[in-house]
Design an enzyme around this catalytic site. Structure first.
Site, PDB file in Angstrom:
ATOM      1  N   GLY A  75       0.828  -1.208   0.000  1.00 28.97           N
ATOM      2  CA  GLY A  75       0.000   0.000   0.000  1.00 28.97           C
ATOM      3  C   GLY A  75       0.857   1.250   0.000  1.00 28.97           C
ATOM      4  O   GLY A  75       2.039   1.153  -0.271  1.00 28.97           O
ATOM      5  N   ASP A 102       2.424  -4.444   8.228  1.00 29.98           N
ATOM      6  CA  ASP A 102       1.994  -3.166   7.651  1.00 29.98           C
ATOM      7  C   ASP A 102       0.887  -2.530   8.483  1.00 29.98           C
ATOM      8  O   ASP A 102       0.515  -1.384   8.217  1.00 29.98           O
ATOM      9  CB  ASP A 102       1.531  -3.349   6.199  1.00 29.98           C
ATOM     10  CG  ASP A 102       0.413  -4.368   6.070  1.00 29.98           C
ATOM     11  OD1 ASP A 102       0.601  -5.510   6.530  1.00 29.98           O
ATOM     12  OD2 ASP A 102      -0.646  -4.019   5.535  1.00 29.98           O
ATOM     13  N   ASN A 103       0.375  -3.244   9.467  1.00 32.71           N
ATOM     14  CA  ASN A 103      -0.649  -2.665  10.338  1.00 32.71           C
ATOM     15  C   ASN A 103      -0.092  -2.305  11.706  1.00 32.71           C
ATOM     16  O   ASN A 103      -0.856  -2.056  12.643  1.00 32.71           O
ATOM     17  CB  ASN A 103      -1.828  -3.645  10.493  1.00 32.71           C
ATOM     18  CG  ASN A 103      -2.629  -3.773   9.200  1.00 32.71           C
ATOM     19  OD1 ASN A 103      -2.611  -2.875   8.358  1.00 32.71           O
ATOM     20  ND2 ASN A 103      -3.311  -4.880   9.038  1.00 32.71           N
TER      21      ASN A 103
END
Ligand code: AMP
Ligand code: MG
Length: 465
Positions: free
Chosen positions: A62, A223-224
């Site tokens: 992302g 990524d979180n």
């Protein structure tokens, strides 16, 4: 987005940037916070990142649907404003850059609920919607949630430049994060190592808070994971109801990698992934390994302190660990509702004659199928309370300040979502108001503290959002 409309807003989030709830519903704000109109002086951008998904390196991920509008300087420091679901970015890959109303309402309510619980989190300013159709498992409608945080930089932001073999970009990012958010580390002997240690500590503490309130993130991919130790990216999260240490809240997570109990080691694993990405800057594997070691104590100490508070124990004494372990074992075997248990534990009276205890303890005791096992544990708990200075009233007050009565149960979110999908947003705003005071009795809202109804046992949440 065509025909945008206001869904709901958070007065307390708005106050952080000097706005009022009424401002948010204005057409110019709705246009700005759907991405239809770029505010003057804003320079929107999307930030690239990669990451490990479910333990596997997944490459670039992302941000495929979050657009940073800009940064606002506030009295409490900088706040970034980000639109999630405002359309495609250069990193959207096969995605449409959209979010649906359902998941946007969930993120909005949970962000603000977590903040009210005192748990580090990104904030949610408001949700806007549009009749625009979005294809998921079903056809749904589009929405945008405006999020706020000092920074949305993730572990995966570092992994991206590391795996791309771009050491200069990696250094620029690390220096930026230290300069902006960890300035006290700039003068450390080894600033990048200090950064790793500090982020590891913050991550451990964050997860201790999750465990103590029964929060399950659902997708703890790297990524979180926020570089500031904030709860980030609310998707298929859940709050523990019938206690099961192996509970999996995300329907997509069949292996249970992110089950309640696994959140603790996974948080540590994710810090290893961050360390790996930072190694070109740290240049000392042993020192990095050492820094990662702080996770265990940072988690243990924080969780232990939170548990003492949850049980109304001002001091730490020998035998407490066994009392806690046996309590969780009992909750597990009896599938006791996590939130109700701790809240009702605060109501327990210490000095009750033996013959009157069953009646006096009934609201708590009746949560257990095995009443005799509860009674045996309660004898030990009472004996432990006798070694505390505080009396019942003082202890109840203290416990009610840390054991929430109101949390975002899945079924409560579902009711609000279904009404919103019919065009009635009042329940979203009403539920938010309840969740903003999670520790208050709010007798007029007692129904929001109730166990889930039968229909809710079929609710499933997944990564699709
Ligand atoms: P998540 O599992 O929600 O954390 O998403 C993983 C990545 O996929 C993130 O970087 C998102 O930006 C991206 N993503 C998720 N949904 C979409 C979408 N509808 N369009 C584009 N990118 C998306
Ligand atoms: Mg994400």
């Amino acid at each position: 987005m065509p025909a945008p409309y206001f869904v709901a807003g958070s007065a307390s989030a708005a106050a952080l940037i000097g706005l009022e709830l009424a401002d948010l519903a204005r057409p110019d704000f709705v246009a700005a916070f759907t991405g239809n109109q770029v505010p003057a002086r804003a320079r929107p951008l999307a930030a690239v990142y990669s990451g490990h998904q479910f333990g596997n390196w997944a490459g670039q991920l992302g941000d495929g649907r979050a657009i940073l509008l800009g940064e606002i300087r506030t009295a409490a420091g900088p706040m970034e404003l980000q639109l999630k679901g405002a359309g495609m970015t250069p990193y959207s890959r096969m995605g449409d850059g959209r979010a649906v109303l359902r998941s946007s309402i969930r993120e909005f309510l949970c962000s603000e609920g977590m903040a009210a619980l005192g748990i580090p989190t990104t904030r949610a300013l408001m949700v806007t919607g549009s009749p625009q159709r979005v294809m998921r498992e079903n056809v749904e409608t589009a929405a945008v949630v405006t999020r706020m945080a000092p920074s949305f930089v993730r572990f995966g932001s570092f992994e991206h430049w590391h795996y791309r073999n771009k050491p200069e970009e990696l250094k620029i990012l690390a220096d930026y994060v230290i300069d902006q958010f960890y300035p006290e580390l700039a003068d450390a002997e080894a600033p990048y190592l200090a950064l790793l240690r500090e982020v590891t500590v913050r991550t451990a503490r964050l997860i201790a808070h999750w465990q103590a309130v029964g929060f399950m993130h659902g997708v703890m991919n790297t990524d979180n994971m926020s570089i500031l130790g904030l709860t980030l990216d609310y998707g298929p999260f859940g709050f523990m109801e019938a206690f099961d240490v192996d509970h999996i809240c995300n329907h997509t997570d069949q292996g249970g990698r992110y089950s309640y109990g696994n959140q603790v080691p996974v948080g540590h694993w994710n810090c290893y992934a961050l360390a790996n990405a930072l190694l070109p800057l740290i240049r000392d594997t042993d020192a990095a390994e050492d820094a990662l070691g702080v996770y265990v104590d940072a988690y243990g100490d924080t969780f232990d302190a939170l548990l003492h508070a949850k049980l109304g124990l001002a001091s730490a004494q020998e035998g407490d660990r066994a009392l806690f372990d046996d309590m969780f074992g009992l909750m597990q075997r009896n599938r006791v509702d996590f939130t109700l248990f701790f809240r009702r534990l605060g109501e327990l009276r210490r000095d009750v004659p033996d013959h009157a205890r069953a009646a006096a303890d009934a609201p708590l005791r009746d949560l257990f199928l095995d009443r005799a096992a509860f009674d045996a544990w309660a004898v030990r708990y009472r004996a432990r309370l006798a070694r505390e200075a505080a009396g019942d009233d003082e202890r109840r007050l203290a416990m009610h300040k840390v054991n929430p009565k109101y949390i975002l149960r899945n079924y409560l979110a579902q009711v609000a979502i279904e009404r919103a999908q019919q065009g009635d947003f009042a329940e979203v705003q009403r539920l938010l108001a309840v969740l903003e005071k999670p520790f208050d009795e709010q007798p007029e809202h007692a129904s929001y503290a109730a166990l889930p109804p039968d229909w809710a046992s079929h609710l499933e949440v997944s990564c699709s959002s």
